[in-house]
Write an enzyme that holds these catalytic residues in place. Structure first.
Site: not given
Ligand code: UT7
Length: 344
Positions: A130, A271, A301
């Site tokens: 990125c 970004h 993204n």
């Molecule tokens: O260019 C750089 C590239 N990457 C980034 O910038 C990514 C940076 N990270 C993020 O943007 C966030 O971490 C995400 C958007 C990817 C995820 O959000 P989060 O608030 O960190 O969620 P999490 O991974 O902590 O997951 C929370 C919950 C989990 O469920 P439980 O374990 O609490 O029951 C996940 O299984 O949300 C669940 N979950 C989803 N639910 C619905 C994870 N992905 C999804 C989804 N839809 N797509």
């Protein structure tokens, strides 16, 4: 040692000259993949995606229509040349920042040069995920200032849809495909050009965001051995923490190096990783909304494509004017992070 003039080093660009961004262009595929579409494919919801990321839809290539990373690059750079009122034959270097090129041999840049008719131009790809476009812009500027090239086409492009596992909801909802380009060239206005840049990498964080090619990588990253190869793996929470802290440090470091304040910067072109990450930096530094453009809602993204796509959209909307101070900022896999501060 020979004293032949052929062996003399190329003279650096005199300080009476500057470097300018003569034109920009971008290209996104027509095909829209909305959150509603993803709801039909995965256990996710529009509400969850919008709340956590700010994304509503993203564009993805249609390989059946012949769309690819390369075709996006050709269109974006072609449009940047048109914007600069230039012919491809005037380019003497093309740098393509991408981590999703359809080939590594040859570099995508070589085929883009051939398709545009940039005969005789040097061409290579640069991989910094990125952060790629920002790293490429800094590289192009340094090469022009060193006197090595006069006119450089810089492209940031990623076809993220080609490396996503559309059954992995924790990753695939974030990304889209896009390309953006800028033509960087010598100008006789010494006030124009890069004021300062920062580029960093911390390879110890590689397992947080990587594209596994071999089972050994999965073992080294502590991932399950049945993880599919060739599909992006991400530890979202770790990348989120890295991005929030590095993003702020990067703004501070760049301002400090340039001896400027937040108020003096006209645009922060960032970004598009996650709307919450952008918002945290905006709030922390008290940056007004109009100075930090956000288009993640429509494009997701797009990795190396996101910064030049934002920049081109801002320019085409007439929001960027000559003489303004623009800070480009990006961070991503590697882990890498970098900035590029320009007087346009
Ligand atoms: O260019 C750089 C590239 N990457 C980034 O910038 C990514 C940076 N990270 C993020 O943007 C966030 O971490 C995400 C958007 C990817 C995820 O959000 P989060 O608030 O960190 O969620 P999490 O991974 O902590 O997951 C929370 C919950 C989990 O469920 P439980 O374990 O609490 O029951 C996940 O299984 O949300 C669940 N979950 C989803 N639910 C619905 C994870 N992905 C999804 C989804 N839809 N797509």
């Amino acid at each position: 040692m020979s004293t032949s003039s052929n062996n003399m080093p190329t003279p650096a660009l005199p300080s009476t000259f500057g470097v300018r961004i003569a034109g920009t262009g971008s290209c996104v595929p027509d095909r829209v993949l909305s959150n509603k579409d993803l709801e039909k494919m995965l256990d996710t919801s529009d509400e969850w995606i919008v709340q956590r990321t700010g994304i509503r839809e993203r564009r993805i290539c249609d390989p059946e229509k012949g769309e690819s990373n390369r075709t996006l690059c050709v269109k974006a750079l072609g449009r940047a040349l048109e914007d600069a009122h230039m012919q491809a034959s005037e380019l003497d270097l093309i740098i393509i920042a991408t981590c999703t090129g359809e080939s590594t041999v040859p570099a995508v840049a070589c085929r883009v040069a051939a398709e545009l008719g940039a005969e005789g131009a040097a061409a290579f790809d640069l991989v910094a995920a990125c952060s790629g476009f920002v790293f490429a812009l800094n590289t192009a500027h340094a090469l022009v200032r060193a006197g090595a090239f006069n006119t450089v086409g810089v492209v940031g492009c990623d076809q993220m849809s080609s490396i996503l596992d559309y059954t992995d909801r924790s990753v695939c909802i974030l990304f889209g495909d896009a390309a953006g380009a800028a033509v960087v060239r010598v100008t006789d206005d010494p006030a124009k050009g890069l004021i300062t840049q920062c580029m960093h990498a911390d390879g110890t964080g590689w397992p947080d965001l990587y594209l596994p090619r071999h089972a050994e990588q999965l073992i080294a990253a502590g991932a399950s051995e049945d993880t599919p190869l060739g599909k992006l793996k991400m530890n979202g929470r770790a990348v989120y923490k890295f991005a929030v802290s590095r993003f702020s440090e990067l703004i501070e470091e760049t301002l400090q190096k340039a001896n400027l304040t937040v108020e003096q910067i006209d645009h922060f072109v960032c970004h598009q990783s996650n709307a919450r990450i952008l918002e945290s930096a905006r709030e922390r530094f008290g940056i007004p909304e109009e100075k930090m453009y956000v288009n993640i809602d429509h494009y997701g993204n797009s990795s190396a494509g996101s910064v030049p796509l934002c920049f081109d959209q801002l320019r085409q909307a007439g929001k960027i004017t000559d003489g303004q101070l623009v800070m480009f900022l990006a961070f991503g896999a590697g882990l890498t992070w970098g900035s590029s501060l320009w007087r346009l």
